[in-house]
Design a protein around this motif. Structure first.
Motif, PDB file in Angstrom:
ATOM      1  N   THR A 191       3.451  10.044   2.673  1.00 33.06           N
ATOM      2  CA  THR A 191       3.009   8.656   2.458  1.00 33.06           C
ATOM      3  C   THR A 191       2.958   7.906   3.786  1.00 33.06           C
ATOM      4  O   THR A 191       1.972   7.208   4.086  1.00 33.06           O
ATOM      5  N   ALA A 192       4.028   8.033   4.584  1.00 31.63           N
ATOM      6  CA  ALA A 192       4.101   7.321   5.862  1.00 31.63           C
ATOM      7  C   ALA A 192       2.935   7.708   6.765  1.00 31.63           C
ATOM      8  O   ALA A 192       2.324   6.852   7.413  1.00 31.63           O
ATOM      9  N   ASN A 193       2.592   8.997   6.791  1.00 33.80           N
ATOM     10  CA  ASN A 193       1.499   9.452   7.652  1.00 33.80           C
ATOM     11  C   ASN A 193       0.139   8.932   7.192  1.00 33.80           C
ATOM     12  O   ASN A 193      -0.728   8.608   8.009  1.00 33.80           O
ATOM     13  N   ILE A 194      -0.060   8.851   5.859  1.00 36.98           N
ATOM     14  CA  ILE A 194      -1.325   8.299   5.334  1.00 36.98           C
ATOM     15  C   ILE A 194      -1.471   6.839   5.766  1.00 36.98           C
ATOM     16  O   ILE A 194      -2.525   6.417   6.255  1.00 36.98           O
ATOM     17  N   VAL A 195      -0.377   6.039   5.590  1.00 37.18           N
ATOM     18  CA  VAL A 195      -0.418   4.609   5.961  1.00 37.18           C
ATOM     19  C   VAL A 195      -0.615   4.470   7.469  1.00 37.18           C
ATOM     20  O   VAL A 195      -1.386   3.623   7.943  1.00 37.18           O
ATOM     21  N   LYS A 196       0.080   5.317   8.218  1.00 39.36           N
ATOM     22  CA  LYS A 196      -0.008   5.276   9.681  1.00 39.36           C
ATOM     23  C   LYS A 196      -1.450   5.519  10.146  1.00 39.36           C
ATOM     24  O   LYS A 196      -1.967   4.815  11.034  1.00 39.36           O
ATOM     25  N   ASN A 197      -2.100   6.498   9.527  1.00 44.90           N
ATOM     26  CA  ASN A 197      -3.492   6.797   9.881  1.00 44.90           C
ATOM     27  C   ASN A 197      -4.425   5.647   9.519  1.00 44.90           C
ATOM     28  O   ASN A 197      -5.401   5.375  10.225  1.00 44.90           O
ATOM     29  N   THR A 198      -4.107   4.966   8.425  1.00 38.09           N
ATOM     30  CA  THR A 198      -4.913   3.795   8.051  1.00 38.09           C
ATOM     31  C   THR A 198      -4.719   2.672   9.071  1.00 38.09           C
ATOM     32  O   THR A 198      -5.687   1.985   9.433  1.00 38.09           O
ATOM     33  N   LEU A 199      -3.497   2.502   9.549  1.00 38.19           N
ATOM     34  CA  LEU A 199      -3.230   1.482  10.579  1.00 38.19           C
ATOM     35  C   LEU A 199      -3.985   1.801  11.869  1.00 38.19           C
ATOM     36  O   LEU A 199      -4.469   0.891  12.557  1.00 38.19           O
ATOM     37  N   TYR A 209       0.841  -1.203   0.000  1.00 38.88           N
ATOM     38  CA  TYR A 209       0.000   0.000   0.000  1.00 38.88           C
ATOM     39  C   TYR A 209       0.881   1.259   0.000  1.00 38.88           C
ATOM     40  O   TYR A 209       0.656   2.210  -0.778  1.00 38.88           O
ATOM     41  N   ALA A 210       1.915   1.278   0.852  1.00 37.84           N
ATOM     42  CA  ALA A 210       2.838   2.422   0.928  1.00 37.84           C
ATOM     43  C   ALA A 210       3.626   2.597  -0.366  1.00 37.84           C
ATOM     44  O   ALA A 210       3.834   3.733  -0.831  1.00 37.84           O
ATOM     45  N   MET A 211       4.068   1.475  -0.961  1.00 37.66           N
ATOM     46  CA  MET A 211       4.821   1.549  -2.218  1.00 37.66           C
ATOM     47  C   MET A 211       3.971   2.190  -3.322  1.00 37.66           C
ATOM     48  O   MET A 211       4.451   3.039  -4.085  1.00 37.66           O
ATOM     49  N   LEU A 212       2.701   1.794  -3.396  1.00 38.47           N
ATOM     50  CA  LEU A 212       1.792   2.331  -4.419  1.00 38.47           C
ATOM     51  C   LEU A 212       1.482   3.809  -4.174  1.00 38.47           C
ATOM     52  O   LEU A 212       1.477   4.620  -5.111  1.00 38.47           O
ATOM     53  N   LEU A 213       1.227   4.162  -2.918  1.00 38.85           N
ATOM     54  CA  LEU A 213       0.940   5.560  -2.572  1.00 38.85           C
ATOM     55  C   LEU A 213       2.120   6.465  -2.901  1.00 38.85           C
ATOM     56  O   LEU A 213       1.937   7.569  -3.441  1.00 38.85           O
ATOM     57  N   ASP A 214       3.323   5.970  -2.579  1.00 33.90           N
ATOM     58  CA  ASP A 214       4.506   6.801  -2.746  1.00 33.90           C
ATOM     59  C   ASP A 214       4.796   7.084  -4.221  1.00 33.90           C
ATOM     60  O   ASP A 214       5.442   8.082  -4.547  1.00 33.90           O
ATOM     61  N   LYS A 215       4.334   6.200  -5.089  1.00 32.86           N
ATOM     62  CA  LYS A 215       4.532   6.400  -6.535  1.00 32.86           C
ATOM     63  C   LYS A 215       3.301   7.033  -7.187  1.00 32.86           C
ATOM     64  O   LYS A 215       3.191   7.068  -8.425  1.00 32.86           O
ATOM     65  N   ASN A 216       2.350   7.461  -6.353  1.00 29.98           N
ATOM     66  CA  ASN A 216       1.113   8.100  -6.840  1.00 29.98           C
ATOM     67  C   ASN A 216       0.340   7.200  -7.798  1.00 29.98           C
ATOM     68  O   ASN A 216      -0.294   7.668  -8.753  1.00 29.98           O
ATOM     69  N   LEU A 217       0.378   5.896  -7.536  1.00 34.86           N
ATOM     70  CA  LEU A 217      -0.344   4.938  -8.378  1.00 34.86           C
ATOM     71  C   LEU A 217      -1.753   4.682  -7.866  1.00 34.86           C
ATOM     72  O   LEU A 217      -2.573   4.059  -8.545  1.00 34.86           O
ATOM     73  N   ILE A 218      -2.039   5.148  -6.633  1.00 37.00           N
ATOM     74  CA  ILE A 218      -3.377   4.996  -6.060  1.00 37.00           C
ATOM     75  C   ILE A 218      -3.716   6.251  -5.255  1.00 37.00           C
ATOM     76  O   ILE A 218      -2.838   7.017  -4.865  1.00 37.00           O
ATOM     77  N   MET A 248      -6.141  -5.919  -2.945  1.00 37.03           N
ATOM     78  CA  MET A 248      -4.672  -5.810  -3.004  1.00 37.03           C
ATOM     79  C   MET A 248      -4.151  -6.379  -4.332  1.00 37.03           C
ATOM     80  O   MET A 248      -3.254  -5.804  -4.962  1.00 37.03           O
ATOM     81  N   ALA A 249      -4.708  -7.514  -4.743  1.00 33.18           N
ATOM     82  CA  ALA A 249      -4.261  -8.146  -5.997  1.00 33.18           C
ATOM     83  C   ALA A 249      -4.493  -7.219  -7.185  1.00 33.18           C
ATOM     84  O   ALA A 249      -3.651  -7.132  -8.093  1.00 33.18           O
ATOM     85  N   LYS A 250      -5.601  -6.513  -7.164  1.00 28.09           N
ATOM     86  CA  LYS A 250      -5.924  -5.610  -8.293  1.00 28.09           C
ATOM     87  C   LYS A 250      -5.012  -4.382  -8.321  1.00 28.09           C
ATOM     88  O   LYS A 250      -4.480  -4.023  -9.379  1.00 28.09           O
ATOM     89  N   ILE A 251      -4.807  -3.736  -7.176  1.00 31.10           N
ATOM     90  CA  ILE A 251      -3.994  -2.505  -7.195  1.00 31.10           C
ATOM     91  C   ILE A 251      -2.501  -2.815  -7.359  1.00 31.10           C
ATOM     92  O   ILE A 251      -1.744  -1.982  -7.882  1.00 31.10           O
ATOM     93  N   ALA A 252      -2.084  -4.012  -6.948  1.00 29.48           N
ATOM     94  CA  ALA A 252      -0.666  -4.385  -7.081  1.00 29.48           C
ATOM     95  C   ALA A 252      -0.247  -4.490  -8.542  1.00 29.48           C
ATOM     96  O   ALA A 252       0.952  -4.366  -8.862  1.00 29.48           O
ATOM     97  N   GLN A 253      -1.192  -4.702  -9.442  1.00 35.72           N
ATOM     98  CA  GLN A 253      -0.871  -4.812 -10.875  1.00 35.72           C
ATOM     99  C   GLN A 253      -0.319  -3.486 -11.423  1.00 35.72           C
ATOM    100  O   GLN A 253       0.310  -3.468 -12.485  1.00 35.72           O
ATOM    101  N   ARG A 254      -0.550  -2.397 -10.705  1.00 38.42           N
ATOM    102  CA  ARG A 254      -0.102  -1.086 -11.178  1.00 38.42           C
ATOM    103  C   ARG A 254       1.418  -0.884 -11.013  1.00 38.42           C
ATOM    104  O   ARG A 254       1.977   0.048 -11.570  1.00 38.42           O
ATOM    105  N   LEU A 255       2.051  -1.724 -10.191  1.00 40.52           N
ATOM    106  CA  LEU A 255       3.510  -1.661 -10.034  1.00 40.52           C
ATOM    107  C   LEU A 255       4.169  -2.427 -11.172  1.00 40.52           C
ATOM    108  O   LEU A 255       3.758  -3.556 -11.493  1.00 40.52           O
TER     109      LEU A 255
END
Length: 587
Positions: A483-491, A321-330, A373-380
């Protein structure tokens, strides 16, 4: 008359000759002593004192491992008076605490007999005094061997080496490690085999033995002056761990109870100070006593926090999730079709526990949707996928100061060309990670996207109690602070609304992710599981810790899901951190 004079002359001549011979002998003696080296008593003395291995301390000052000198007791059986042999056995047994029958059996040998290799310094001092008493009691007698040599030896007490003592038994194992004894012709040394004992073996090793050579006094002591040789004894460095024993002990007791209740093979708990990488606890329920390792302990000797790799399951999802967010893919509010909980990708079917028609991408993480997760991971791209995992530390050493760390296994870029692989890895299958890698990865999310090298040892300390702080790898930014703060808030939302609800502790901010992964055996997944919960806990005063808990193979007939195993334990660990003053709950 003539005969009388002749006799007198003969006597005078004989006397003269005797005087001449005596004078020649006198001159010869003087000449001999002048031209030959005089055999004077040795006026020099030499003293050697062996240095020993350094100690290991906890951060709160408890002595965890220490070395002490040991001595050997040797006696020549030919020198023991047969009529006083029983007296020798009785007295030696009292002073050494060795059973009489054990001593008697050893004395059945002939010649020099080693009665013990492992006498402590206090007992050695008493035994030296005993030797004097035995001589006074005529326990020892002279003996003439077959070559006509006469000798008389008493009880000899000499240094034989060092032994290692672990004062708290199995506490802090297996990360503390253990040693092996190395024997040479003169002395026994110890060498680190596992854990901190191994990784800091060179620092713990004795530096130099004491050596004193010089003129002696009447008591055969070395006189230190400008003509003497003196080399100071320097023991090995002491090691100061970052782990406080009081906290570690309480966590170990806690996980021992949980392991028993859950029938788990092993439970691991790790706590990192998020802003430094300093580990304040790394506890396992699978421990051993290094003072007496038995065959049943062999399976516990490895530090599984770094030496065992496993498929992590859903705890990998925040990383992807963090990898995708950081690359602005989601974006977090983008809606994904979740196919009512069942999705077929080529010939591979993906299912969800929570059957949903659709959800936002943040809710994909909140409800732990494999399909989402399987669907959004295809964007990497394949290269981005592999590089992103490596950046988070997977497939690489974490850098922790322990030996024999494993790297785990991640797919290479070529394998990530497969849509199925990109899918399965996104929810924790098709890769293998270690507990420490996962803890380090979560710490990146906790600590604003910055990676710190985890460590267990904070200082070296020399014989003068001067401390030297160890340097560690400089921190590296992996993802943006945003990115870290967005993921942290989701956690945090996962704990307040999702699968981690039972981890909540009043007055403490908690975020985390559950994961329950099937175990593969013989090429197929069997009815055994590893359950985990990784996350963080912080208070209003700014104290923050990244925590990880893994429960390996809990009893599959009972509740084995992370929400029923790892999450309640996580809560108790956080409550313990509050009780011990590491976190402060706000009212």
């Amino acid at each position: 008359m003539h005969n009388t004079q002749s006799k007198k002359a003969g006597k005078v001549l004989l006397l003269f000759l005797l005087m001449v011979v005596g004078f020649i002998i006198f001159l010869g003696t003087i000449l001999y002593h002048n031209i030959t080296e005089r055999k004077l008593p040795n006026l020099q003395s030499k003293r050697i004192e062996n240095a020993i291995r350094g100690n290991i301390y906890s951060s709160d000052g408890f002595l965890l491992a220490s070395s002490k000198k040991v001595y050997k007791a040797v006696v020549n059986t030919y020198n023991i008076n047969p009529q006083k042999k029983e007296l020798f056995i009785n007295l030696f047994s009292i002073y050494s605490k060795i059973p009489k029958d054990e001593i008697a059996k050893k004395l059945e040998q002939k010649g020099n007999v080693i009665l013990s290799y492992n006498i402590d310094s206090k007992s050695a001092s008493y035994l030296k005094q005993l030797n004097l008493k035995l001589n006074q009691l005529d326990v020892f007698q002279s003996y003439e061997d077959k070559n006509g040599n006469i000798f008389k030896y008493g009880l000899s007490i000499t240094e034989s080496g060092e032994s290692r003592d672990y004062l708290y038994g199995d506490m802090m194992e297996p990360i503390l490690g253990y040693i092996n004894k190395e024997h040479n012709s003169k002395i026994t040394r110890v060498q680190g085999i596992k854990g901190i004992e191994k990784s800091f073996d060179a620092e713990l090793e004795p530096n130099s033995d004491l050596l004193m050579v010089g003129e002696r006094d009447i008591g055969f002591n070395v006189i230190i002056n400008k003509n003497s040789t003196f080399k100071e004894r320097v023991d090995g460095y002491d090691i100061i761990s970052s782990i406080p024993l009081k906290l570690q002990t309480k966590i170990e007791r806690l996980i021992d109870d949980y392991a028993k209740q859950l029938g788990a093979k092993e439970i691991l708990v790790g706590i990192i100070e998020s802003k430094s990488g300093k580990i304040i606890s790394l506890a396992s329920s699978a421990r051993f006593n290094p003072n007496s390792i038995e065959k049943k302990d062999y399976s516990k000797l490895n530090a599984n926090a770094i030496e065992y790799s496993y498929e992590p399951g859903s705890i990998i999802k925040p990383v992807i999730y963090a990898m995708l967010l950081d690359k602005n893919l989601i974006t977090t509010n983008e809606v994904i079709n979740l196919e009512n909980g069942r999705f077929k990708l080529h010939n591979f079917t993906i299912t969800d526990t929570h059957r949903l028609e659709s959800a936002t991408i943040e809710e994909v993480l909140l409800y732990s949707s494999n399909i989402g997760m399987a669907k959004i991971a295809q964007r990497l791209s394949p290269a981005e996928y592999n590089a992103g995992l490596q950046a988070f530390g997977f497939g690489n050493l974490s850098g922790i100061d322990l030996p024999y760390e494993r790297t785990g296994v991640i797919p290479d870029a070529r394998r990530f060309r497969s849509e199925v692989y990109r899918s399965t890895v996104s929810y924790g299958y098709g890769l293998r990670t270690t507990f420490m890698q996962m803890l380090k990865a979560y710490n990146i999310i906790t600590n604003h996207g910055i990676s710190y090298e985890p460590y267990l040892v904070e200082y070296l300390q020399d014989s003068k109690s001067i401390r030297y702080k160890l340097k560690h790898q400089a921190p590296i930014r992996i993802i943006s602070d945003k990115t870290a703060n967005i993921v942290k808030n989701t956690l945090i939302r996962i704990v307040s609304e999702g699968t981690g609800k039972t981890a909540q502790v009043p007055g403490i901010v908690i975020g985390g992710k559950t994961g329950t992964a099937h175990i593969a055996q013989g090429g197929k997944y069997i009815r055994k599981y590893n359950s985990s919960f990784f996350g963080f806990a912080s208070d209003a005063k700014g104290s923050e810790y990244t925590l990880g808990i893994s429960v390996f193979e809990p009893n599959e007939t009972e509740a084995y899901f992370a929400a029923r195993t790892a999450v309640p334990l996580f809560k108790e660990v956080v409550e313990l951190l509050i009780k011990e003053g590491y976190l402060t709950a706000s009212s």
